[in-house]
Design a protein around this motif. Structure first.
Motif, PDB file in Angstrom:
ATOM      1  N   LEU A  43     -55.624  -9.035 -28.832  1.00 26.79           N
ATOM      2  CA  LEU A  43     -56.885  -8.317 -29.065  1.00 26.79           C
ATOM      3  C   LEU A  43     -57.440  -7.737 -27.770  1.00 26.79           C
ATOM      4  O   LEU A  43     -57.992  -6.626 -27.758  1.00 26.79           O
ATOM      5  CB  LEU A  43     -57.908  -9.247 -29.712  1.00 26.79           C
ATOM      6  CG  LEU A  43     -57.598  -9.689 -31.143  1.00 26.79           C
ATOM      7  CD1 LEU A  43     -58.633 -10.689 -31.622  1.00 26.79           C
ATOM      8  CD2 LEU A  43     -57.546  -8.487 -32.070  1.00 26.79           C
ATOM      9  N   VAL A  44     -57.297  -8.471 -26.669  1.00 27.53           N
ATOM     10  CA  VAL A  44     -57.750  -7.959 -25.370  1.00 27.53           C
ATOM     11  C   VAL A  44     -56.907  -6.762 -24.971  1.00 27.53           C
ATOM     12  O   VAL A  44     -57.426  -5.744 -24.490  1.00 27.53           O
ATOM     13  CB  VAL A  44     -57.689  -9.070 -24.302  1.00 27.53           C
ATOM     14  CG1 VAL A  44     -57.885  -8.491 -22.901  1.00 27.53           C
ATOM     15  CG2 VAL A  44     -58.750 -10.121 -24.582  1.00 27.53           C
ATOM     16  N   MET A  45     -55.612  -6.862 -25.161  1.00 29.35           N
ATOM     17  CA  MET A  45     -54.711  -5.784 -24.738  1.00 29.35           C
ATOM     18  C   MET A  45     -54.922  -4.500 -25.542  1.00 29.35           C
ATOM     19  O   MET A  45     -54.725  -3.405 -25.017  1.00 29.35           O
ATOM     20  CB  MET A  45     -53.253  -6.239 -24.856  1.00 29.35           C
ATOM     21  CG  MET A  45     -52.916  -7.355 -23.877  1.00 29.35           C
ATOM     22  SD  MET A  45     -51.299  -8.027 -24.178  1.00 29.35           S
ATOM     23  CE  MET A  45     -50.350  -7.045 -23.022  1.00 29.35           C
ATOM     24  N   THR A  46     -55.304  -4.614 -26.802  1.00 24.19           N
ATOM     25  CA  THR A  46     -55.540  -3.414 -27.615  1.00 24.19           C
ATOM     26  C   THR A  46     -56.903  -2.788 -27.370  1.00 24.19           C
ATOM     27  O   THR A  46     -57.153  -1.668 -27.795  1.00 24.19           O
ATOM     28  CB  THR A  46     -55.428  -3.741 -29.115  1.00 24.19           C
ATOM     29  OG1 THR A  46     -56.387  -4.740 -29.440  1.00 24.19           O
ATOM     30  CG2 THR A  46     -54.039  -4.195 -29.486  1.00 24.19           C
ATOM     31  N   GLY A  47     -57.808  -3.496 -26.711  1.00 23.28           N
ATOM     32  CA  GLY A  47     -59.142  -2.955 -26.444  1.00 23.28           C
ATOM     33  C   GLY A  47     -60.138  -3.281 -27.529  1.00 23.28           C
ATOM     34  O   GLY A  47     -61.293  -2.846 -27.476  1.00 23.28           O
ATOM     35  N   LEU A  48     -59.720  -4.043 -28.510  1.00 28.84           N
ATOM     36  CA  LEU A  48     -60.611  -4.381 -29.612  1.00 28.84           C
ATOM     37  C   LEU A  48     -61.744  -5.296 -29.159  1.00 28.84           C
ATOM     38  O   LEU A  48     -62.877  -5.181 -29.644  1.00 28.84           O
ATOM     39  CB  LEU A  48     -59.803  -5.048 -30.734  1.00 28.84           C
ATOM     40  CG  LEU A  48     -60.496  -5.192 -32.075  1.00 28.84           C
ATOM     41  CD1 LEU A  48     -60.885  -3.828 -32.625  1.00 28.84           C
ATOM     42  CD2 LEU A  48     -59.596  -5.915 -33.052  1.00 28.84           C
TER      43      LEU A  48
END
Length: 148
Positions: A43-48
Motif C-alpha cells: 500500500l505504501v509503494m502504490t501511494g495509496l
C-alpha cells in the motif's frame, strides 16, 4: 511520512512472526502470515497510504463525504416512502372507487349450510335469511368420525 513508517514497522513485525511460525514447521500458516505482512508495504509503494492520509485530514474531502451521505439518505427516504404506498391522489381515488364497486357479492355473507342441513326461515326476518336446523351437526359428525 509517519503513516509510511508505521506500515513498514507493521510489515517487519509480520515478517518476523512468519519466520517464527516457519521455524515451528507450520509452513502454510507462515505463508499466510507473510502474505498479510506484505500488504502494508504494498500500500505504501502504490501511494495509496499517502492518498488516504491526505484525504483523512482534508476538510473538503470530509464535506464531500457529508454530501454523499446526505444524497444517500435522501435516496433511501424516497424509496421508503414509495414502498409504503406513496401513491398520488389520483391513484388513491381510483383504488377507493374500485374497492367500493363490487368487492363483495351480495350472497357472500350467507353462511354455508353443509350438505345435510335444511334451511329454516327465521320468524320476523326480512328477505331469505336462513339458519341451519341443527347447529352442532357438523361437530357431531367429526366426533363420530374419530370415535368419540
Amino acid at each position: 511520512m509517519i503513516a509510511e513508517t508505521i506500515c513498514a514497522a507493521v510489515s517487519a513485525a509480520g515478517v518476523g512472526i512468519a519466520a517464527v511460525t516457519a521455524y515451528r514447521r507450520r509452513f502454510l500458516a507462515a505463508a499466510r502470515i507473510l502474505a498479510y505482512a506484505l500488504v502494508p508495504v504494498a500500500l505504501v509503494m502504490t501511494g495509496l497510504v499517502k492518498w488516504a492520509a491526505n484525504t483523512a485530514f482534508s476538510p473538503v474531502a470530509w464535506l464531500g463525504f457529508g454530501v454523499l451521505a446526505l444524497a444517500w439518505v435522501l435516496f433511501m427516504t424516497t424509496r421508503l416512502i414509495e414502498r409504503r404506498g406513496g401513491r398520488t391522489r389520483k391513484e388513491r381515488k381510483e383504488a377507493a372507487r374500485a374497492a367500493r364497486q363490487g368487492a363483495v357479492e351480495p350472497a357472500a355473507s350467507v353462511p354455508s349450510l353443509g350438505p345435510g342441513a335444511k334451511p329454516v326461515a327465521r320468524p320476523g326476518a326480512k328477505g331469505t335469511a336462513v339458519e341451519p336446523a341443527d347447529d352442532f351437526s357438523d361437530i357431531e359428525a367429526i366426533l363420530k368420525k374419530h370415535g368419540i
